[in-house]
Design an enzyme around this catalytic site. Structure first.
Site, PDB file in Angstrom:
ATOM      1  CD  GLN A  68      -1.117  -5.382  -0.532  1.00  0.00           C
ATOM      2  OE1 GLN A  68      -1.471  -4.678  -1.454  1.00  0.00           O
ATOM      3  NE2 GLN A  68      -1.744  -6.499  -0.201  1.00  0.00           N
TER       4      GLN A  68
ATOM      5  CG  HIS B  62      -8.051  -6.250  -1.013  1.00  0.00           C
ATOM      6  ND1 HIS B  62      -7.056  -6.919  -1.690  1.00  0.00           N
ATOM      7  CD2 HIS B  62      -7.630  -6.147   0.271  1.00  0.00           C
ATOM      8  CE1 HIS B  62      -6.059  -7.200  -0.855  1.00  0.00           C
ATOM      9  NE2 HIS B  62      -6.395  -6.738   0.353  1.00  0.00           N
TER      10      HIS B  62
ATOM     11  CD  GLU C  95      -5.251  -5.999   6.648  1.00  0.00           C
ATOM     12  OE1 GLU C  95      -5.960  -5.921   7.682  1.00  0.00           O
ATOM     13  OE2 GLU C  95      -5.205  -7.022   5.964  1.00  0.00           O
TER      14      GLU C  95
END
Length: 168
Positions: free
Chosen positions: A21, A9, A82
């Site tokens: 994140q 991304h 992720e």
């Protein structure tokens, strides 16, 4: 032969602020949008059969930008998420140095299993197709680790909106 354009991304607000994140949604910043637009132009004239993204917003947004000229929908899958950083999620990365990892952090083995399942899914569902898949830094590393049969620490880190080509 199935062709996989594996993409990370674009840059996010949290990337710049060094926030871990993990499986949080994330938001592309202006630079991340520009990175995705540059990749869109690079792939504009390439034949693509399917666009797949992690089900996290930063990957969906990147993939939608890249897919726009092709007029194809973006499919999502949790297999491309992720790494789950557990209790570390949302923390300032420099503050994590020297801390003991919480037990709820996803293991490398769990990630590689997810990566293997993703590659099997693509080979089954999209045999002999061209696929653009937008994921994240560490899951993309796990995918390449499985593909090349190498330990994850031997796979070079992907930068934001970087693309690598794998022939499945």
């Amino acid at each position: 032969m199935t062709t996989l354009y594996l993409v990370r991304h674009g840059e996010t607000v949290d990337n710049v602020n060094q926030i871990l994140q993990g499986q949080g949604q994330g938001e592309l910043n202006e630079n991340g949008i520009r990175q995705a637009e540059a990749l869109r132009e690079q792939l504009r004239d390439h034949h693509v059969d399917v666009f797949v993204a992690s089900d996290l917003q930063r990957s969906i947004d990147t993939c939608r930008i890249i897919a726009a000229p092709h007029g194809l929908p973006v499919e999502t899958t949790a297999l491309l998420r992720e790494r789950d950083w557990g209790d570390f999620t949302g923390m300032f990365i420099p503050d994590l140095q020297g801390l003991e990892w919480p037990p709820n952090v996803e293991t490398l083995e769990q990630m590689q299993l997810r990566a293997r399942n993703f590659l099997t899914y693509l080979k089954t569902a999209y045999r002999d197709r061209v696929i653009v898949a937008v994921g994240h830094g560490i899951i993309n590393k796990a995918i390449q680790s499985v593909y090349y049969k190498k330990p994850m620490n031997e796979i070079p880190r992907m930068t934001n909106a970087e693309m690598r080509v794998l022939m499945l």
